[in-house]
Design an enzyme around this catalytic site. Structure first.
Site, PDB file in Angstrom:
ATOM      1  N   PRO A  11       0.934  -1.097  -0.088  1.00 36.65           N
ATOM      2  CA  PRO A  11      -0.031  -0.015  -0.142  1.00 36.65           C
ATOM      3  C   PRO A  11       0.656   1.401   0.115  1.00 36.65           C
ATOM      4  O   PRO A  11       2.009   1.377   0.746  1.00 36.65           O
ATOM      5  CB  PRO A  11      -0.837  -0.225   1.245  1.00 36.65           C
ATOM      6  CG  PRO A  11      -0.148  -1.135   2.126  1.00 36.65           C
ATOM      7  CD  PRO A  11       0.300  -2.061   1.208  1.00 36.65           C
ATOM      8  N   ASN A  12       0.210   2.084  -0.921  1.00 31.10           N
ATOM      9  CA  ASN A  12       0.901   3.598  -1.068  1.00 31.10           C
ATOM     10  C   ASN A  12       2.063   3.636  -1.651  1.00 31.10           C
ATOM     11  O   ASN A  12       2.816   4.808  -1.845  1.00 31.10           O
ATOM     12  CB  ASN A  12       1.127   4.305   0.425  1.00 31.10           C
ATOM     13  CG  ASN A  12      -0.438   4.517   1.087  1.00 31.10           C
ATOM     14  OD1 ASN A  12      -1.234   5.094   0.565  1.00 31.10           O
ATOM     15  ND2 ASN A  12      -0.401   3.998   2.252  1.00 31.10           N
ATOM     16  N   ARG A  19       5.461  12.080  -3.743  1.00 31.30           N
ATOM     17  CA  ARG A  19       5.268  12.246  -2.290  1.00 31.30           C
ATOM     18  C   ARG A  19       6.225  12.241  -1.394  1.00 31.30           C
ATOM     19  O   ARG A  19       6.909  10.891  -1.540  1.00 31.30           O
ATOM     20  CB  ARG A  19       3.930  11.883  -1.661  1.00 31.30           C
ATOM     21  CG  ARG A  19       2.501  12.083  -2.490  1.00 31.30           C
ATOM     22  CD  ARG A  19       1.742  13.033  -1.771  1.00 31.30           C
ATOM     23  NE  ARG A  19       0.336  13.344  -2.274  1.00 31.30           N
ATOM     24  CZ  ARG A  19       0.196  13.346  -3.569  1.00 31.30           C
ATOM     25  NH1 ARG A  19       0.905  13.473  -4.350  1.00 31.30           N
ATOM     26  NH2 ARG A  19      -1.349  13.257  -3.633  1.00 31.30           N
ATOM     27  N   TYR A  24      11.279   8.598   0.892  1.00 32.45           N
ATOM     28  CA  TYR A  24      11.256   7.362   0.220  1.00 32.45           C
ATOM     29  C   TYR A  24      11.967   7.445  -1.149  1.00 32.45           C
ATOM     30  O   TYR A  24      11.889   6.826  -2.195  1.00 32.45           O
ATOM     31  CB  TYR A  24       9.835   7.021  -0.146  1.00 32.45           C
ATOM     32  CG  TYR A  24       9.101   6.483   1.185  1.00 32.45           C
ATOM     33  CD1 TYR A  24       9.435   5.603   1.989  1.00 32.45           C
ATOM     34  CD2 TYR A  24       7.865   7.260   1.799  1.00 32.45           C
ATOM     35  CE1 TYR A  24       8.954   5.100   3.103  1.00 32.45           C
ATOM     36  CE2 TYR A  24       7.427   6.867   2.677  1.00 32.45           C
ATOM     37  CZ  TYR A  24       7.728   5.703   3.643  1.00 32.45           C
ATOM     38  OH  TYR A  24       7.252   5.163   4.761  1.00 32.45           O
ATOM     39  N   ASN A  76       8.100  -5.669  -1.167  1.00 29.05           N
ATOM     40  CA  ASN A  76       8.038  -4.615  -0.098  1.00 29.05           C
ATOM     41  C   ASN A  76       6.696  -4.423   0.350  1.00 29.05           C
ATOM     42  O   ASN A  76       5.757  -3.920  -0.416  1.00 29.05           O
ATOM     43  CB  ASN A  76       8.486  -3.303  -0.747  1.00 29.05           C
ATOM     44  CG  ASN A  76       8.408  -2.279   0.070  1.00 29.05           C
ATOM     45  OD1 ASN A  76       7.800  -2.419   1.362  1.00 29.05           O
ATOM     46  ND2 ASN A  76       9.146  -1.135  -0.023  1.00 29.05           N
ATOM     47  N   ALA A  79       3.251  -1.069   4.997  1.00 25.68           N
ATOM     48  CA  ALA A  79       2.646  -0.936   5.947  1.00 25.68           C
ATOM     49  C   ALA A  79       2.287  -2.417   6.658  1.00 25.68           C
ATOM     50  O   ALA A  79       2.184  -2.847   7.932  1.00 25.68           O
ATOM     51  CB  ALA A  79       1.327   0.040   6.319  1.00 25.68           C
ATOM     52  N   GLU A 100      12.513  -9.728   1.492  1.00 25.55           N
ATOM     53  CA  GLU A 100      11.781  -8.238   2.082  1.00 25.55           C
ATOM     54  C   GLU A 100      12.607  -7.194   1.969  1.00 25.55           C
ATOM     55  O   GLU A 100      13.529  -7.015   2.196  1.00 25.55           O
ATOM     56  CB  GLU A 100      11.522  -8.689   3.465  1.00 25.55           C
ATOM     57  CG  GLU A 100      10.845  -7.532   4.303  1.00 25.55           C
ATOM     58  CD  GLU A 100      10.568  -7.789   5.695  1.00 25.55           C
ATOM     59  OE1 GLU A 100      10.620  -8.989   6.222  1.00 25.55           O
ATOM     60  OE2 GLU A 100      10.429  -6.765   6.125  1.00 25.55           O
ATOM     61  N   HIS A 102      12.762  -2.811   1.980  1.00 22.08           N
ATOM     62  CA  HIS A 102      12.097  -1.655   2.439  1.00 22.08           C
ATOM     63  C   HIS A 102      13.112  -0.497   1.985  1.00 22.08           C
ATOM     64  O   HIS A 102      14.174  -0.615   2.115  1.00 22.08           O
ATOM     65  CB  HIS A 102      11.996  -1.504   4.002  1.00 22.08           C
ATOM     66  CG  HIS A 102      11.311  -2.594   4.600  1.00 22.08           C
ATOM     67  ND1 HIS A 102      10.033  -2.516   4.488  1.00 22.08           N
ATOM     68  CD2 HIS A 102      11.578  -3.677   5.102  1.00 22.08           C
ATOM     69  CE1 HIS A 102       9.346  -3.648   4.905  1.00 22.08           C
ATOM     70  NE2 HIS A 102      10.336  -4.499   5.293  1.00 22.08           N
ATOM     71  N   ARG A 109      13.103   4.200  12.534  1.00 21.14           N
ATOM     72  CA  ARG A 109      11.889   4.829  12.566  1.00 21.14           C
ATOM     73  C   ARG A 109      11.088   4.526  13.777  1.00 21.14           C
ATOM     74  O   ARG A 109      11.669   4.274  14.923  1.00 21.14           O
ATOM     75  CB  ARG A 109      11.307   4.637  11.314  1.00 21.14           C
ATOM     76  CG  ARG A 109      12.084   4.828  10.138  1.00 21.14           C
ATOM     77  CD  ARG A 109      11.141   4.751   8.971  1.00 21.14           C
ATOM     78  NE  ARG A 109       9.920   5.532   8.663  1.00 21.14           N
ATOM     79  CZ  ARG A 109       9.059   5.525   7.749  1.00 21.14           C
ATOM     80  NH1 ARG A 109       9.053   4.567   6.724  1.00 21.14           N
ATOM     81  NH2 ARG A 109       7.955   6.252   7.719  1.00 21.14           N
TER      82      ARG A 109
END
Ligand code: CA2
Length: 148
Positions: A11-12, A19, A24, A76, A79, A100, A102, A109
């Site tokens: 998601p996103n 953005r 990112y 990835n 969330a 995995e 990121h 974070r």
């Protein structure tokens, strides 16, 4: 060598490059996917890309990977990394090795991002290397034999 690779983004991540570039990066998801596709082709492999904001669609895409004879997954989960038993169970069920990924360093974070429901099942985790992490993970997948 892995020949049939699936790249899954959660998601996103469709917003990449549009953005929060400080967090990112400024590269878009289609640009990342194009580079990965070119690298895979050069190596004689095939690569399919999938992005969804929906947990159920991601689970269904992972399930389809088994009959498609996908032999490595780069994911990835965004969330869902920190929440999804369903995605974990799908990856465990298909028994396809995966990395995995990121973009950000999830350990630098908020505390809730340190927990991943996937990492202990993964061949490895790439975190904090930005978009380059996808290329590094693909290079590993292309050489992966499962023997080392
Ligand atoms: O660092 C990563 O790649 C993450 O998987 C990104 C997720 C976050 O929830 C994970 O903890 C770490 C968030 C993806 C949001 O993607 C955006 C992209 C551009 C602009 C806004 C959000």
């Amino acid at each position: 060598m892995a020949k049939n690779i699936l790249v899954v983004n959660g998601p996103n991540l469709n917003l990449l490059g549009t953005r929060e570039p400080d967090r990112y990066g400024s590269v878009t998801l289609p640009a990342i996917e194009k580079l990965l596709d070119e690298s895979a082709r050069r190596a004689g492999a095939t690569l399919a890309c999938f992005q969804s904001n929906s947990e159920s669609e991601i689970v269904e895409r992972i399930q389809r990977a088994a009959p498609e004879a996908v032999d490595f997954i780069l994911i990835n989960p965004a969330a869902y990394t920190h929440t999804s038993v369903a995605i974990r169970d799908a990856l465990a069920a298909v028994r396809i090795p995966f990395i995995e990924i990121h973009l950000s360093n999830i350990h630098a974070r908020e505390p809730f991002r340190k927990r991943s429901y996937l990492s202990d099942l993964a061949v490895g985790v790439v975190s904090g290397l930005g978009a380059k992490g996808y290329g590094l993970a693909l290079a590993y997948a292309l050489e992966y034999t499962g023997k080392d």
